[in-house]
Enzyme design. Structure first.
Site, PDB file in Angstrom:
ATOM      1  N   GLU A   1     -11.702   0.671  16.973  1.00  0.00           N
ATOM      2  CA  GLU A   1     -12.981   1.185  16.347  1.00  0.00           C
ATOM      3  C   GLU A   1     -13.507   0.156  16.061  1.00  0.00           C
ATOM      4  OE1 GLU A   1     -10.905   0.649  12.483  1.00  0.00           O
ATOM      5  OE2 GLU A   1     -11.174  -1.320  11.882  1.00  0.00           O
TER       6      GLU A   1
ATOM      7  N   HIS B   1     -13.384   2.494   8.340  1.00  0.00           N
ATOM      8  CA  HIS B   1     -12.227   1.582   7.764  1.00  0.00           C
ATOM      9  C   HIS B   1     -12.785   1.195   6.390  1.00  0.00           C
ATOM     10  CE1 HIS B   1      -9.767  -1.851   9.334  1.00  0.00           C
ATOM     11  NE2 HIS B   1      -9.672  -1.636   8.060  1.00  0.00           N
ATOM     12  N   GLN B   2     -13.180   1.987   5.813  1.00  0.00           N
ATOM     13  CA  GLN B   2     -13.890   1.821   4.116  1.00  0.00           C
ATOM     14  C   GLN B   2     -12.942   2.116   3.607  1.00  0.00           C
ATOM     15  OE1 GLN B   2     -15.686   6.033   3.850  1.00  0.00           O
ATOM     16  NE2 GLN B   2     -15.661   5.613   1.766  1.00  0.00           N
ATOM     17  N   ALA B   3     -11.135   1.856   3.345  1.00  0.00           N
ATOM     18  CA  ALA B   3     -10.412   2.787   2.029  1.00  0.00           C
ATOM     19  C   ALA B   3      -9.996   0.847   1.096  1.00  0.00           C
ATOM     20  CB  ALA B   3      -9.168   2.707   3.285  1.00  0.00           C
TER      21      ALA B   3
ATOM     22  N   SER C   1      -3.809   2.621   8.491  1.00  0.00           N
ATOM     23  CA  SER C   1      -3.696   1.924   8.684  1.00  0.00           C
ATOM     24  C   SER C   1      -4.145   0.683   9.714  1.00  0.00           C
ATOM     25  CB  SER C   1      -1.926   1.187   8.550  1.00  0.00           C
ATOM     26  OG  SER C   1      -1.203   0.554   8.193  1.00  0.00           O
ATOM     27  N   ARG C   2      -3.934   1.045  11.103  1.00  0.00           N
ATOM     28  CA  ARG C   2      -4.515   0.292  12.231  1.00  0.00           C
ATOM     29  C   ARG C   2      -4.646   1.537  12.747  1.00  0.00           C
ATOM     30  NH1 ARG C   2      -6.572  -3.054   8.820  1.00  0.00           N
ATOM     31  NH2 ARG C   2      -6.402  -4.999   9.125  1.00  0.00           N
TER      32      ARG C   2
ATOM     33  N   ILE D   1       0.742  -1.554   0.238  1.00  0.00           N
ATOM     34  CA  ILE D   1      -0.540   0.241   0.005  1.00  0.00           C
ATOM     35  C   ILE D   1       0.974   1.563   0.490  1.00  0.00           C
ATOM     36  CG2 ILE D   1      -1.655   1.190   1.069  1.00  0.00           C
ATOM     37  CD1 ILE D   1      -2.980  -1.702   2.505  1.00  0.00           C
TER      38      ILE D   1
HETATM   39  P1  NAD Z   1       2.135  -5.339   3.464  1.00  0.00           P
HETATM   40  O1  NAD Z   1       2.780  -6.283   4.488  1.00  0.00           O
HETATM   41  O2  NAD Z   1       3.338  -5.010   1.997  1.00  0.00           O
HETATM   42  O3  NAD Z   1       3.600  -3.714   3.926  1.00  0.00           O
HETATM   43  C1  NAD Z   1       3.786  -3.578   5.338  1.00  0.00           C
HETATM   44  C2  NAD Z   1       5.509  -2.807   5.161  1.00  0.00           C
HETATM   45  O4  NAD Z   1       5.875  -1.964   6.397  1.00  0.00           O
HETATM   46  C3  NAD Z   1       6.734  -3.493   5.148  1.00  0.00           C
HETATM   47  O5  NAD Z   1       7.101  -2.694   4.055  1.00  0.00           O
HETATM   48  C4  NAD Z   1       7.631  -3.910   5.907  1.00  0.00           C
HETATM   49  O6  NAD Z   1       8.966  -4.131   6.091  1.00  0.00           O
HETATM   50  C5  NAD Z   1       6.802  -1.907   6.711  1.00  0.00           C
HETATM   51  N1  NAD Z   1       7.139  -1.829   8.193  1.00  0.00           N
HETATM   52  C6  NAD Z   1       7.038  -3.258   8.787  1.00  0.00           C
HETATM   53  N2  NAD Z   1       7.604  -2.954   9.934  1.00  0.00           N
HETATM   54  C7  NAD Z   1       7.819  -1.405  10.095  1.00  0.00           C
HETATM   55  C8  NAD Z   1       8.046  -0.340  11.550  1.00  0.00           C
HETATM   56  N3  NAD Z   1       8.572  -1.032  12.353  1.00  0.00           N
HETATM   57  N4  NAD Z   1       8.753   1.376  10.998  1.00  0.00           N
HETATM   58  C9  NAD Z   1       8.439   0.902   9.171  1.00  0.00           C
HETATM   59  N5  NAD Z   1       7.542  -0.239   8.554  1.00  0.00           N
HETATM   60  C10 NAD Z   1       7.499  -1.079   8.915  1.00  0.00           C
HETATM   61  O7  NAD Z   1       1.067  -4.606   3.940  1.00  0.00           O
HETATM   62  P2  NAD Z   1       0.370  -3.603   2.900  1.00  0.00           P
HETATM   63  O8  NAD Z   1      -0.891  -3.738   2.028  1.00  0.00           O
HETATM   64  O9  NAD Z   1       1.042  -2.623   2.808  1.00  0.00           O
HETATM   65  O10 NAD Z   1      -0.400  -2.952   4.528  1.00  0.00           O
HETATM   66  C11 NAD Z   1      -0.168  -2.408   5.112  1.00  0.00           C
HETATM   67  C12 NAD Z   1      -1.635  -1.564   6.268  1.00  0.00           C
HETATM   68  O11 NAD Z   1      -2.467  -1.796   5.754  1.00  0.00           O
HETATM   69  C13 NAD Z   1      -1.535  -3.333   7.200  1.00  0.00           C
HETATM   70  O12 NAD Z   1      -1.062  -4.166   8.005  1.00  0.00           O
HETATM   71  C14 NAD Z   1      -2.847  -3.506   7.403  1.00  0.00           C
HETATM   72  O13 NAD Z   1      -3.000  -2.576   8.712  1.00  0.00           O
HETATM   73  C15 NAD Z   1      -3.630  -2.381   7.053  1.00  0.00           C
HETATM   74  N6  NAD Z   1      -4.864  -2.374   5.849  1.00  0.00           N
HETATM   75  C16 NAD Z   1      -6.004  -1.135   5.900  1.00  0.00           C
HETATM   76  C17 NAD Z   1      -6.916  -1.283   5.565  1.00  0.00           C
HETATM   77  C18 NAD Z   1      -8.107   0.025   5.586  1.00  0.00           C
HETATM   78  O14 NAD Z   1      -9.129  -0.831   5.040  1.00  0.00           O
HETATM   79  N7  NAD Z   1      -8.047   1.049   5.784  1.00  0.00           N
HETATM   80  C19 NAD Z   1      -6.885  -2.529   4.331  1.00  0.00           C
HETATM   81  C20 NAD Z   1      -5.737  -3.529   3.609  1.00  0.00           C
HETATM   82  C21 NAD Z   1      -4.743  -3.270   5.177  1.00  0.00           C
END
Ligand code: NAD
Length: 330
Positions: free
Chosen positions: A261, A293-295, A231-232, A154
């Site tokens: 949430e 949480h609609q992203a 993200s979270r 993302i």
């Molecule tokens: P991903 O696993 O592809 O990428 C996460 C990145 O974060 C990785 O590159 C990892 O190395 C990095 N990371 C890990 N620990 C870290 C730290 N301490 N500091 C900095 N970077 C760090 O995950 P993604 O698919 O890109 O998703 C990211 C997050 O988005 C998910 O964990 C999820 O919580 C959230 N998400 C939200 C929605 C939404 O609808 N709002 C939907 C999907 C995912």
């Protein structure tokens, strides 16, 4: 073979029913999965869970007792799952690692543009025949510095969009992405990235990242900067961000996720008295935009989520393994 879905909404039923090519017996429950509700999965070959289901050790113990060997998450994040307990109970846990990173990245951009150009206010104003521009002044995103924390699927999609806007993109991650570096993204230590005009969070929630945004890190940010979190919720210390908004240290906040949430999101509470004073305070700020949480919520993403979840479950049933491995957590 029966699959029991927890925390479902009508759209889950629509998409999963449409892509059920293996003709599984699908049971859609509105209730969330926890140690009180887990027994509703009796007789299933797999349970399918979502972001706010608490899949704790007692849940895994009860699932093992019901002889259920598969927990399929229909999301990417897995901070709500006790993976050690899954392992010790011999239960496989899979997820959908990258269903549509662009869906989430585009929502982060939508939040940023809304906060900056105040289109939410303009929409309401014009409907009331108020054509004044007073208070709607924004700034060009072009030329600004963007800080991206976490450049996985993302974060990478978000960084590319911001490069397209003509921004300087700074990034922090535990592993630098060479493809992003090649197109101009600059990796720096966290404290440098936090100095950007706009900071967007895209790392997972875990022990290292819980309250990554706290009193100390807010103080490192540029005064008046915009903070976006898709993200979270647990990445931000919410009580402290309220203080930072009050002093103007944070100029605007866009959140699609919120620490508490699970008691609020995905429900219509319009007739209820909200007991959570923290979100009520956040909602009172004119420079805070909250979405529930609609992203992830695009047609393309839901199609992918349904297809990949079914593929994961089918592969686990047939081979006890999954390809690509990123989908298998335990
Ligand atoms: P991903 O696993 O592809 O990428 C996460 C990145 O974060 C990785 O590159 C990892 O190395 C990095 N990371 C890990 N620990 C870290 C730290 N301490 N500091 C900095 N970077 C760090 O995950 P993604 O698919 O890109 O998703 C990211 C997050 O988005 C998910 O964990 C999820 O919580 C959230 N998400 C939200 C929605 C939404 O609808 N709002 C939907 C999907 C995912």
């Amino acid at each position: 073979m029966k699959i029991v879905f927890f925390s479902t909404q009508p759209y889950d039923k629509t998409f999963f029913t449409q892509f059920n090519t293996e003709n599984y017996d699908l049971v859609f429950l509105e209730t969330s999965l926890d140690d009180q509700t887990v027994e509703l999965a009796a007789g299933a070959v797999a349970v399918c869970a979502f972001v706010n289901d608490k899949i704790s050790a007692p849940v895994f113990e009860k699932l093992a007792g019901l002889n259920i060997k598969i927990v399929a998450l229909r999301c990417a994040g897995f901070n709500n799952v006790d993976l050690e307990a899954a392992k010790s109970n011999g239960i496989r846990v899979c997820r959908v690692p990258a269903y549509s990173p662009e869906a989430v990245a585009e929502h982060a951009v939508a939040m940023l543009l809304t906060l900056n150009r105040k289109t939410h206010k303009a929409y309401n104003r014009v409907r009331e025949q108020n054509f004044s521009l007073h208070g709607l002044l924004g700034y060009n995103i072009h030329g600004k510095t963007i800080g991206v924390i976490g450049t996985g699927n993302i974060g990478k999609a978000f960084a590319k969009i911001m490069l397209g806007f003509g921004c300087r993109v700074l990034a922090f991650d535990v592993i630098a992405n060479k493809d992003l570096e090649a197109i101009g993204v600059e990796y720096h230590p966290l404290m440098e990235v936090l100095k950007a005009d706009i900071v967007s969070l895209h790392c997972p929630l875990n022990e290292q990242t819980k309250h990554l945004m706290n009193e100390t890190t807010f103080a490192m940010m540029k005064k008046g900067a915009v903070l976006i979190n898709t993200s979270r919720g647990g990445l931000i210390d919410t009580k402290t961000v309220i203080k930072a908004l009050k002093t103007g240290q944070i100029g605007a906040l866009g959140i699609d996720v919120y620490e508490q949430e699970e008691k609020l999101f995905f429900r219509d509470l319009s007739e209820d008295i909200i007991q959570d004073d923290t979100i009520q305070r956040l909602m009172s700020f004119p420079n805070v935009l909250i979405t529930a949480h609609q992203a992830f919520f695009t047609d393309e993403a839901l199609t992918q989520i349904a297809n990949i979840t079914f593929t994961n479950i089918s592969q686990l049933i047939k081979t006890n393994n999954i390809s690509p491995q990123a989908a298998l957590l335990v």
